[in-house]
Design a protein around this motif. Structure first.
Motif, mmCIF file in Angstrom:
data_model
loop_
_atom_site.group_PDB
_atom_site.id
_atom_site.type_symbol
_atom_site.label_atom_id
_atom_site.label_comp_id
_atom_site.label_asym_id
_atom_site.label_seq_id
_atom_site.Cartn_x
_atom_site.Cartn_y
_atom_site.Cartn_z
ATOM 1 N N HIS A 163 0.874 -1.171 0.000
ATOM 2 C CA HIS A 163 0.000 0.000 0.000
ATOM 3 C C HIS A 163 0.909 1.218 0.000
ATOM 4 C CE1 HIS A 163 -3.332 2.641 0.602
ATOM 5 N NE2 HIS A 163 -2.945 3.012 1.811
ATOM 6 N N THR A 164 1.093 1.817 -1.180
ATOM 7 C CA THR A 164 2.160 2.795 -1.350
ATOM 8 C C THR A 164 1.867 4.144 -0.701
ATOM 9 O OG1 THR A 164 1.252 3.176 -3.572
ATOM 10 C CG2 THR A 164 3.185 1.758 -3.386
ATOM 11 N N ARG A 165 0.665 4.362 -0.155
ATOM 12 C CA ARG A 165 0.453 5.587 0.628
ATOM 13 C C ARG A 165 1.344 5.597 1.882
ATOM 14 N NH1 ARG A 165 -4.161 9.105 -0.607
ATOM 15 N NH2 ARG A 165 -3.608 10.231 1.280
ATOM 16 N N ASN A 166 1.924 4.436 2.239
ATOM 17 C CA ASN A 166 2.881 4.383 3.335
ATOM 18 C C ASN A 166 4.223 5.000 2.961
ATOM 19 O OD1 ASN A 166 1.267 3.109 5.300
ATOM 20 N ND2 ASN A 166 1.637 1.115 4.375
ATOM 21 N N ILE A 167 4.424 5.316 1.679
ATOM 22 C CA ILE A 167 5.603 6.045 1.235
ATOM 23 C C ILE A 167 5.136 7.481 1.030
ATOM 24 C CG2 ILE A 167 7.440 6.191 -0.488
ATOM 25 C CD1 ILE A 167 6.829 3.231 -1.164
ATOM 26 N N SER A 168 5.419 8.342 1.989
ATOM 27 C CA SER A 168 4.743 9.644 2.010
ATOM 28 C C SER A 168 5.420 10.694 1.143
ATOM 29 C CB SER A 168 4.624 10.145 3.454
ATOM 30 O OG SER A 168 5.907 10.325 4.016
ATOM 31 N N SER A 169 6.754 10.756 1.134
ATOM 32 C CA SER A 169 7.422 11.857 0.432
ATOM 33 C C SER A 169 8.810 11.436 -0.045
ATOM 34 C CB SER A 169 7.522 13.077 1.359
ATOM 35 O OG SER A 169 8.015 14.182 0.657
ATOM 36 N N PRO A 170 8.898 10.700 -1.142
ATOM 37 C CA PRO A 170 10.201 10.247 -1.630
ATOM 38 C C PRO A 170 10.941 11.318 -2.429
ATOM 39 C CG PRO A 170 8.457 9.356 -2.994
ATOM 40 C CD PRO A 170 7.778 10.098 -1.883
ATOM 41 N N ASP A 171 12.266 11.224 -2.439
ATOM 42 C CA ASP A 171 13.101 12.077 -3.290
ATOM 43 C C ASP A 171 13.328 11.443 -4.652
ATOM 44 O OD1 ASP A 171 13.581 14.148 -1.414
ATOM 45 O OD2 ASP A 171 15.022 12.854 -0.386
ATOM 46 N N TYR A 172 13.269 10.126 -4.700
ATOM 47 C CA TYR A 172 13.506 9.420 -5.959
ATOM 48 C C TYR A 172 12.832 8.060 -5.896
ATOM 49 C CZ TYR A 172 17.062 7.170 -3.068
ATOM 50 O OH TYR A 172 17.703 6.502 -2.056
ATOM 51 N N GLY A 173 12.616 7.483 -7.051
ATOM 52 C CA GLY A 173 12.012 6.158 -7.113
ATOM 53 C C GLY A 173 12.243 5.531 -8.468
#
Length: 778
Positions: free
Chosen positions: A332-342
């Protein structure tokens, strides 16, 4: 002997031959590959249309069952080396009754509509769906056979034009082959296909190129065959999307009221979408804008013990999202809130499907689950997140797969390893199974986030609801070193035309964690059994009637009963495009722990008997108006005070199409809980959204979400909450979309609060924002 039996069983599964994929006996068309320039303008003047394959939508599959279509619909199909072209001529004896509105993408459901459904591997796993209304407004989605769900979160770049004529309406569509994953090494393609028209009048008639057998549970197994696309190539599938995001945020404290503090932020980002091969896609992003352009729908968080769920909306995560799905919500990718890169790589070759996702996150966020409550934890450390999914489909009725997730920061980690299978021994039967194992380590002081007082290091000897700072989240996070847990889920479904039956068993260990997913309940084992019967009346106001129910029971891993529930319901579909559902639930479940520092259930909780009735309906009394109503009434546990109360919930919704380009959506949820002595609380949630679709490419949107909760503190036994809580969020957004990735947004949002200490709604936050991005297609 047992090993030999198991081996023979697995061999039989792997060697199964199935006729479930697209079948030429259902429907067959052979399409030519033609050369020449095309203009997508809603007219069919180009000479290629004279050479295209011609198809008729002859059947009504719902609500009637494979009867002759009430109106005539003709489709023409051909291909070029780089695109698939479809034209629809939808005749209507009364063109004035055509339902068409100028809408943003994925917002015109309920209109007259034509569409294309494509399984590019013809293996019944995934299907692309494209639907278009008479003005050319687009809707696209992906149907996933494994999960049984359709997701309209995916947005492809494709082209359509529509126009209303004196005979009905017509639509012209171009689907670039770069949209699809398919094997372009084949000289001739064979794709599963269905052409569909929705004809909404008193009922919403679904018309199709072929019959649909209601005695077959699998819908993708019943597609027809489209053969052709000779020499089709995906071409250079490279999309580069630079973006510029700027915002100015003004915020202040309001208790006591402080000065405004300003913060300005300008970010430049870059997204890359590269089709390395026709079956392998690479997505990469640098400094992405993962802000929510549109506010989440309002949710009422009152008398809840579990965390609220919010769906994913961000484009980077949604592209080929279905490649990562399994029966359990482990990603559930809403658990990744604010990435710099992906970076994300997805690939499908023959029977093998692979997806790998990796991002950082400037903070670490995850769910702390329990069997009576859950909550969100946040660690102020950068985290690294990886998710991988592999699926093998040796036959069309059997698949196996695995999921691996990793979430890690300095002194924290969570690793999950899972395997799953799905087996369909017949057209009516489906069996699924999934097993997951986790390894987790929390920071030593994580439990202090959930400690309501000064010190939860020492377990008190005289802890009770009234005087203890402990709670379940403290107990679940107060772990020494690494701990392991597991989870498994088994389901079986038998689904026929007139009746169905299903059963499920799910067991989640005390120490299982899926921190990149959304598994909110642990230390629980649940068994469910249910079924129902369906009728299809003819020449009647209701075209389908369903009666059913289920029974379930849940225990902790130590065998302590948490809940037992029985439910019966009645559902009807009929005139005015109506859907009506009502039922009664009777359950016994436990309330709060008497000693919050003790994880036990027996001799530490009391059980409550609840009987709840519910009613839901939606219908269209007139073409411009859609009404919804959701009502719950009955017994409900007052979790704050560990006693039984009476719940009243009333939730009306109105969608009013003021004009063909302006729509007003209003939803209001009214909820009360009455206990001995009076009304514990009254909660109101209003969600108002006004959308003016200036053109198919531009819109102006206003939204306002208001929450008002009034409590009677004198009725609370163990705490003294505020008597008043108010929250108001507003947003004004202008948008121009050349396509889903080439956009310009300009907006303003603010937030107001009020409480016992703040007499009236006071503004505490305001933000001005702009985003511009452009997708370069190479």
């Amino acid at each position: 002997m047992i090993k030999k039996t198991i081996s023979l069983f697995l061999v039989s599964l792997l060697s199964c031959a199935s006729v479930y994929a697209g079948d030429s006996n259902q429907f067959y068309t052979e399409i030519p590959t033609l050369k020449g320039e095309m203009s997508i303008d809603g007219d069919f003047n180009e000479p290629q249309w004279q050479q295209a394959a011609v198809v008729e939508l002859k059947y009504e599959t719902s609500p009637a069952e494979n009867t002759p279509a009430p109106v005539t619909t003709t489709a023409k199909i051909f291909a070029s080396q780089t695109s698939l072209y479809v034209a629809f001529i939808a005749n209507d004896p009364n063109p004035s009754e055509i339902r068409a509105n100028i809408r943003d993408r994925d917002s015109s459901w309920g209109d007259d509509m034509v569409g294309i459904k494509l399984d590019t591997y013809n293996n019944t796993r995934l299907a692309y769906q494209f639907f278009i209304n008479p003005y050319g407004a687009q809707n696209d989605s992906i149907e996933n056979e494994l999960t049984g769900q359709e997701s309209d979160a995916w947005d492809g770049i494709w082209y359509s034009k529509g126009k209303i004529t004196e005979q009905g309406f017509q639509v012209e569509v171009q689907l670039p082959l770069r949209l699809f994953n398919f094997d372009d090494a084949k000289a001739i393609q064979q794709w599963g296909i269905e052409l569909v028209r929705f004809y909404p009048r008193n009922e919403n008639h679904r018309l199709s190129t072929h019959r649909i057998d209601r005695n077959v549970s699998c819908k993708l197994c019943q597609l027809g065959i489209m053969q052709g696309l000779e020499g089709a190539k995906q071409g250079k599938d490279i999309q580069i999307t630079p973006s510029l995001v700027a915002n100015q945020n003004n915020h202040r404290t309001i208790n006591p009221q402080g000065p405004w503090e300003d913060e300005t932020n300008v970010e430049v980002g870059l997204d890359l979408r590269w089709g390395i091969t026709p079956t392998t896609l690479l997505n990469a992003t640098i400094n992405p804008d993962f802000s929510q352009v549109e506010a989440d729908a309002g949710q009422l968080d009152v008398n809840n013990t579990f965390a609220l769920f919010y769906p994913e909306k961000r484009a980077f995560f949604l592209d080929n999202k279905d490649y990562f799905d399994s029966q359990l919500n482990l990603i559930h990718t809403r658990n990744i809130s604010s990435p710099d890169y992906g970076v994300k790589l997805t690939s499908k070759n023959d029977d093998h499907t692979v997806g790998v996702l990796a991002t950082n996150d400037i903070q670490t966020q995850f769910l702390i689950p329990g069997n009576l409550s859950s909550d969100i934890a946040t660690i102020d450390q950068e985290s690294y997140n990886v998710a991988a999914r592999y699926r093998y489909d040796p036959s069309r009725d059997f698949s196996i797969g695995t999921v691996v997730t990793l979430k890690q920061s300095d002194d924290y980690h969570n690793y999950v390893y899972s395997s799953d299978l799905k087996y369909q021994p017949s057209e009516q039967d489906t069996f699924t199974a999934q097993y997951a194992f986790s390894q987790t380590q929390y920071p030593k002081d994580l439990f202090n986030q959930f400690c309501n007082g000064d010190d939860c290091n020492t377990i008190p000897t005289d802890c009770d609801i009234a005087n203890c700072d402990y709670n379940e989240r403290v107990l679940r996070t107060k772990q020494e070193g690494e701990f392991n847990g597991d989870m498994y889920k088994l389901t079986y479904e038998h689904n026929r035309r007139n009746w169905y039956a299903n059963t499920q068993y799910e067991s989640v260990g005390d120490d299982f964690r899926a921190d990149l997913g959304f598994i909110e309940k642990v230390d629980a084992a649940k068994f469910v059994a249910g079924g129902g019967y369906r009728w299809y009346p003819t020449d009647h106001f209701f075209s389908q009637i369903r009666f059913g129910g289920d029974w379930d029971i849940t225990h902790t891993q130590q065998g302590e009963k948490l809940e037992q529930e029985a439910e019966v319901f009645l559902t009807l579909d009929g005139g005015y495009q109506s859907y009506v559902s009502t039922g009664v639930v009777q359950r016994t479940r436990v309330g709060r722990r008497h000693n919050p520092a003790n994880i036990d259930i027996e001799n530490n909780t009391q059980s409550f008997d609840e009987t709840m009735g519910w009613f839901y309906t939606n219908f269209l009394p007139i073409q411009q108006l859609k009404l919804e109503l959701d009502i719950n009434y009955g017994d409900n546990i007052d979790f704050a005070n560990d006693r039984l109360g009476t719940l009243t919930m009333f939730n009306p919704e109105v969608e009013w199409k003021v004009t063909e380009s302006i729509v007003l959506d209003v939803s209001h949820r009214y909820q009360t809980l009455d206990v001995d002595g009076g009304r514990l609380f009254t909660a109101n949630l209003s969600d108002i959204r006004l959308n003016w679709q200036i053109s198919l490419n531009s819109f102006l949107r206003l939204s306002s979400v208001y929450t008002n909760i009034e409590r009677d503190p004198s009725l609370y036994l163990y705490q003294s909450p505020n008597a008043k809580f108010q929250d108001l969020g507003n947003e004004v957004l202008y948008g121009y979309k050349l396509n889903p990735q080439s956009v310009f947004y300009l907006g303003y949002s603010d937030a107001f609060k009020a409480s016992d200490e703040i007499d009236s709604l006071t503004q505490k936050d305001k933000t001005y924002f702009m985003k511009v991005s452009y997708a370069w297609l190479l």
